[in-house]
Design a protein around this motif. Structure first.
Motif, PDB file in Angstrom:
ATOM      1  N   ARG A  57      17.536  81.053  83.613  1.00  0.00           N
ATOM      2  CA  ARG A  57      18.917  81.528  83.448  1.00  0.00           C
ATOM      3  C   ARG A  57      19.667  81.436  84.763  1.00  0.00           C
ATOM      4  O   ARG A  57      20.833  81.054  84.800  1.00  0.00           O
ATOM      5  CB  ARG A  57      18.942  82.960  82.921  1.00  0.00           C
ATOM      6  CG  ARG A  57      18.710  83.024  81.434  1.00  0.00           C
ATOM      7  CD  ARG A  57      18.783  84.416  80.935  1.00  0.00           C
ATOM      8  NE  ARG A  57      20.167  84.701  80.538  1.00  0.00           N
ATOM      9  CZ  ARG A  57      20.538  85.818  79.958  1.00  0.00           C
ATOM     10  NH1 ARG A  57      19.641  86.752  79.704  1.00  0.00           N
ATOM     11  NH2 ARG A  57      21.777  86.006  79.610  1.00  0.00           N
ATOM     12  N   ALA A  58      18.990  81.766  85.856  1.00  0.00           N
ATOM     13  CA  ALA A  58      19.608  81.662  87.179  1.00  0.00           C
ATOM     14  C   ALA A  58      19.895  80.201  87.523  1.00  0.00           C
ATOM     15  O   ALA A  58      20.956  79.877  88.081  1.00  0.00           O
ATOM     16  CB  ALA A  58      18.706  82.293  88.235  1.00  0.00           C
ATOM     17  N   ALA A  59      18.977  79.305  87.186  1.00  0.00           N
ATOM     18  CA  ALA A  59      19.174  77.874  87.440  1.00  0.00           C
ATOM     19  C   ALA A  59      20.340  77.333  86.610  1.00  0.00           C
ATOM     20  O   ALA A  59      21.139  76.533  87.099  1.00  0.00           O
ATOM     21  CB  ALA A  59      17.897  77.103  87.137  1.00  0.00           C
ATOM     22  N   PHE A  60      20.454  77.773  85.365  1.00  0.00           N
ATOM     23  CA  PHE A  60      21.584  77.379  84.519  1.00  0.00           C
ATOM     24  C   PHE A  60      22.887  77.901  85.130  1.00  0.00           C
ATOM     25  O   PHE A  60      23.865  77.165  85.230  1.00  0.00           O
ATOM     26  CB  PHE A  60      21.427  77.945  83.107  1.00  0.00           C
ATOM     27  CG  PHE A  60      20.584  77.122  82.173  1.00  0.00           C
ATOM     28  CD1 PHE A  60      21.159  76.478  81.088  1.00  0.00           C
ATOM     29  CD2 PHE A  60      19.222  77.002  82.346  1.00  0.00           C
ATOM     30  CE1 PHE A  60      20.398  75.719  80.204  1.00  0.00           C
ATOM     31  CE2 PHE A  60      18.443  76.259  81.475  1.00  0.00           C
ATOM     32  CZ  PHE A  60      19.031  75.616  80.409  1.00  0.00           C
ATOM     33  N   ALA A  61      22.901  79.167  85.526  1.00  0.00           N
ATOM     34  CA  ALA A  61      24.107  79.776  86.092  1.00  0.00           C
ATOM     35  C   ALA A  61      24.557  79.045  87.354  1.00  0.00           C
ATOM     36  O   ALA A  61      25.764  78.871  87.576  1.00  0.00           O
ATOM     37  CB  ALA A  61      23.857  81.253  86.390  1.00  0.00           C
ATOM     38  N   ALA A  62      23.602  78.589  88.170  1.00  0.00           N
ATOM     39  CA  ALA A  62      23.942  77.836  89.374  1.00  0.00           C
ATOM     40  C   ALA A  62      24.653  76.527  89.033  1.00  0.00           C
ATOM     41  O   ALA A  62      25.359  75.967  89.868  1.00  0.00           O
ATOM     42  CB  ALA A  62      22.678  77.551  90.194  1.00  0.00           C
ATOM     43  N   ARG A  63      24.487  76.072  87.813  1.00  0.00           N
ATOM     44  CA  ARG A  63      25.115  74.836  87.342  1.00  0.00           C
ATOM     45  C   ARG A  63      26.297  75.134  86.413  1.00  0.00           C
ATOM     46  O   ARG A  63      26.742  74.289  85.659  1.00  0.00           O
ATOM     47  CB  ARG A  63      24.069  73.968  86.639  1.00  0.00           C
ATOM     48  CG  ARG A  63      23.090  73.390  87.653  1.00  0.00           C
ATOM     49  CD  ARG A  63      21.749  73.052  87.076  1.00  0.00           C
ATOM     50  NE  ARG A  63      20.885  72.522  88.114  1.00  0.00           N
ATOM     51  CZ  ARG A  63      20.137  73.283  88.947  1.00  0.00           C
ATOM     52  NH1 ARG A  63      20.145  74.601  88.834  1.00  0.00           N
ATOM     53  NH2 ARG A  63      19.399  72.727  89.872  1.00  0.00           N
ATOM     54  N   ASN A  64      26.774  76.387  86.470  1.00  0.00           N
ATOM     55  CA  ASN A  64      27.909  76.846  85.657  1.00  0.00           C
ATOM     56  C   ASN A  64      27.676  76.682  84.165  1.00  0.00           C
ATOM     57  O   ASN A  64      28.582  76.322  83.410  1.00  0.00           O
ATOM     58  CB  ASN A  64      29.204  76.151  86.075  1.00  0.00           C
ATOM     59  CG  ASN A  64      29.600  76.498  87.485  1.00  0.00           C
ATOM     60  OD1 ASN A  64      29.533  77.666  87.871  1.00  0.00           O
ATOM     61  ND2 ASN A  64      29.967  75.510  88.262  1.00  0.00           N
ATOM     62  N   VAL A  65      26.438  76.924  83.740  1.00  0.00           N
ATOM     63  CA  VAL A  65      26.066  76.849  82.333  1.00  0.00           C
ATOM     64  C   VAL A  65      25.524  78.218  81.925  1.00  0.00           C
ATOM     65  O   VAL A  65      24.597  78.727  82.547  1.00  0.00           O
ATOM     66  CB  VAL A  65      24.992  75.764  82.084  1.00  0.00           C
ATOM     67  CG1 VAL A  65      24.542  75.769  80.637  1.00  0.00           C
ATOM     68  CG2 VAL A  65      25.518  74.396  82.482  1.00  0.00           C
ATOM     69  N   THR A  66      26.107  78.797  80.912  1.00  0.00           N
ATOM     70  CA  THR A  66      25.625  80.065  80.385  1.00  0.00           C
ATOM     71  C   THR A  66      24.541  79.781  79.359  1.00  0.00           C
ATOM     72  O   THR A  66      24.690  78.885  78.525  1.00  0.00           O
ATOM     73  CB  THR A  66      26.769  80.847  79.715  1.00  0.00           C
ATOM     74  OG1 THR A  66      27.795  81.056  80.687  1.00  0.00           O
ATOM     75  CG2 THR A  66      26.288  82.180  79.180  1.00  0.00           C
ATOM     76  N   ALA A  67      23.457  80.524  79.449  1.00  0.00           N
ATOM     77  CA  ALA A  67      22.361  80.374  78.496  1.00  0.00           C
ATOM     78  C   ALA A  67      22.020  81.739  77.936  1.00  0.00           C
ATOM     79  O   ALA A  67      22.019  82.734  78.656  1.00  0.00           O
ATOM     80  CB  ALA A  67      21.144  79.753  79.172  1.00  0.00           C
ATOM     81  N   GLU A  68      21.770  81.779  76.641  1.00  0.00           N
ATOM     82  CA  GLU A  68      21.435  83.039  75.988  1.00  0.00           C
ATOM     83  C   GLU A  68      19.967  83.050  75.599  1.00  0.00           C
ATOM     84  O   GLU A  68      19.374  82.015  75.343  1.00  0.00           O
ATOM     85  CB  GLU A  68      22.296  83.251  74.750  1.00  0.00           C
ATOM     86  CG  GLU A  68      22.010  82.266  73.637  1.00  0.00           C
ATOM     87  CD  GLU A  68      22.817  82.534  72.378  1.00  0.00           C
ATOM     88  OE1 GLU A  68      23.657  83.440  72.355  1.00  0.00           O
ATOM     89  OE2 GLU A  68      22.577  81.817  71.394  1.00  0.00           O
TER      90      GLU A  68
END
Length: 133
Positions: A57-68
């Motif tokens: 989730r942190a890696a996704f957020a660093a790429r401006n992607v929200t993951a649920e």
């Protein structure tokens, strides 16, 4: 003497993060699907434990992607994005019909390898890491 070349984890942060780094997840157990002809795609991955979910989730957020996070019927943890337009290129590269397929021009680098390790890496004293497919 047998010489085996290895990709260095040290190169993982040698450049800024990119959305394309998420292809490292597709090297492992992740899936990417398009939503009909809507021009959107979703990336999802079934995870073995919560620590992987938090790190990804942190890696996704660093790429401006929200993951649920979601739970499957059998109780597994799934991390998934919404259907997004910016994931279509990745879906087109990795899909061969309904089958996930490594793109012809794919080149593994440190950032992609890092994502693969987060998704499916298992420490091994002999090999360093075993990477799940």
């Amino acid at each position: 003497m047998l010489h085996v070349a290895q990709i260095s984890f040290f190169s993982a942060e040698a450049r800024d993060v990119r959305l394309e780094d998420l292809a490292g997840l597709l090297c492992g157990p992740a899936q990417i699907v398009r939503f009909g002809s809507s021009g959107t795609a979703r990336l999802s991955i079934v995870l073995s434990d919560q620590r992987r979910a938090d790190a990804l989730r942190a890696a996704f957020a660093a790429r401006n992607v929200t993951a649920e996070l979601a739970t499957t019927e059998c109780g597994s943890t799934v991390l998934r994005t919404a259907f997004r337009r910016d994931l279509v290129k990745l879906a087109d590269q990795w899909a061969n019909g309904a089958v996930k397929s490594v793109p012809e021009d794919f080149a593994l680098d440190g950032a992609l390898l890092g994502m693969w390790v987060l998704a499916a890496g298992v420490p091994d004293r002999r090999a360093g890491y075993l990477l799940g497919l």
